[in-house]
Design a protein around this motif. Structure first.
Motif, PDB file in Angstrom:
ATOM      1  N   LEU A 227      42.902  25.026 -77.292  1.00 36.72           N
ATOM      2  CA  LEU A 227      44.002  24.609 -76.424  1.00 36.72           C
ATOM      3  C   LEU A 227      43.878  25.252 -75.046  1.00 36.72           C
ATOM      4  O   LEU A 227      44.046  24.580 -74.022  1.00 36.72           O
ATOM      5  CB  LEU A 227      45.341  24.957 -77.068  1.00 36.72           C
ATOM      6  CG  LEU A 227      46.577  24.564 -76.308  1.00 36.72           C
ATOM      7  CD1 LEU A 227      46.665  23.038 -76.206  1.00 36.72           C
ATOM      8  CD2 LEU A 227      47.816  25.099 -76.991  1.00 36.72           C
ATOM      9  N   VAL A 228      43.568  26.544 -74.998  1.00 34.11           N
ATOM     10  CA  VAL A 228      43.394  27.239 -73.714  1.00 34.11           C
ATOM     11  C   VAL A 228      42.237  26.619 -72.929  1.00 34.11           C
ATOM     12  O   VAL A 228      42.354  26.364 -71.729  1.00 34.11           O
ATOM     13  CB  VAL A 228      43.162  28.746 -73.949  1.00 34.11           C
ATOM     14  CG1 VAL A 228      42.679  29.433 -72.682  1.00 34.11           C
ATOM     15  CG2 VAL A 228      44.422  29.407 -74.453  1.00 34.11           C
ATOM     16  N   THR A 229      41.128  26.344 -73.596  1.00 38.10           N
ATOM     17  CA  THR A 229      39.977  25.737 -72.940  1.00 38.10           C
ATOM     18  C   THR A 229      40.310  24.353 -72.409  1.00 38.10           C
ATOM     19  O   THR A 229      39.922  23.993 -71.299  1.00 38.10           O
ATOM     20  CB  THR A 229      38.796  25.653 -73.917  1.00 38.10           C
ATOM     21  OG1 THR A 229      38.567  26.932 -74.476  1.00 38.10           O
ATOM     22  CG2 THR A 229      37.543  25.170 -73.222  1.00 38.10           C
ATOM     23  N   TYR A 230      41.061  23.578 -73.188  1.00 41.36           N
ATOM     24  CA  TYR A 230      41.455  22.236 -72.755  1.00 41.36           C
ATOM     25  C   TYR A 230      42.324  22.301 -71.507  1.00 41.36           C
ATOM     26  O   TYR A 230      42.108  21.556 -70.557  1.00 41.36           O
ATOM     27  CB  TYR A 230      42.196  21.522 -73.892  1.00 41.36           C
ATOM     28  CG  TYR A 230      42.763  20.189 -73.489  1.00 41.36           C
ATOM     29  CD1 TYR A 230      41.941  19.070 -73.352  1.00 41.36           C
ATOM     30  CD2 TYR A 230      44.117  20.039 -73.215  1.00 41.36           C
ATOM     31  CE1 TYR A 230      42.458  17.851 -72.972  1.00 41.36           C
ATOM     32  CE2 TYR A 230      44.642  18.831 -72.840  1.00 41.36           C
ATOM     33  CZ  TYR A 230      43.807  17.733 -72.721  1.00 41.36           C
ATOM     34  OH  TYR A 230      44.329  16.533 -72.332  1.00 41.36           O
ATOM     35  N   VAL A 231      43.307  23.196 -71.496  1.00 43.73           N
ATOM     36  CA  VAL A 231      44.212  23.309 -70.349  1.00 43.73           C
ATOM     37  C   VAL A 231      43.446  23.787 -69.115  1.00 43.73           C
ATOM     38  O   VAL A 231      43.654  23.261 -68.009  1.00 43.73           O
ATOM     39  CB  VAL A 231      45.393  24.245 -70.685  1.00 43.73           C
ATOM     40  CG1 VAL A 231      46.187  24.591 -69.457  1.00 43.73           C
ATOM     41  CG2 VAL A 231      46.287  23.618 -71.732  1.00 43.73           C
ATOM     42  N   LEU A 232      42.555  24.767 -69.280  1.00 43.66           N
ATOM     43  CA  LEU A 232      41.769  25.239 -68.137  1.00 43.66           C
ATOM     44  C   LEU A 232      40.859  24.155 -67.595  1.00 43.66           C
ATOM     45  O   LEU A 232      40.712  23.995 -66.373  1.00 43.66           O
ATOM     46  CB  LEU A 232      40.954  26.465 -68.532  1.00 43.66           C
ATOM     47  CG  LEU A 232      41.748  27.745 -68.771  1.00 43.66           C
ATOM     48  CD1 LEU A 232      40.830  28.839 -69.277  1.00 43.66           C
ATOM     49  CD2 LEU A 232      42.477  28.169 -67.521  1.00 43.66           C
TER      50      LEU A 232
END
Length: 72
Positions: free
Chosen positions: A59-64
């Motif tokens: 999720l963090v990678t997707y948002v970044l």
């Protein structure tokens, strides 16, 4: 009932922030599809490495990545 709602409102952000911090510190977890204690070369979930990225890290990678692509 009001006490329960108050506790949920106060505890949920704390638990969420702790999980996000845990994912930033340790983004990889052991693969649950592989047999415990070893690596399974034919596992499609982890490609035989025995390690998988956590859901929070994905999720963090997707948002970044979404932010990076949107600000180009």
């Amino acid at each position: 009932m009001t006490l329960l709602i108050t506790l949920l409102v106060l505890c949920l952000p704390i638990v969420t922030l702790c999980y996000i911090g845990w994912c930033l510190i340790s983004p990889w977890g052991t693969c649950r599809r592989c047999r415990p204690g070893g690596k399974n070369r034919t596992c499609r979930a982890c490609s035989g490495t025995g390690m998988r990225s956590r859901i929070g890290w994905r999720l963090v990678t997707y948002v970044l990545r979404l932010h990076h692509d949107g600000t180009r």
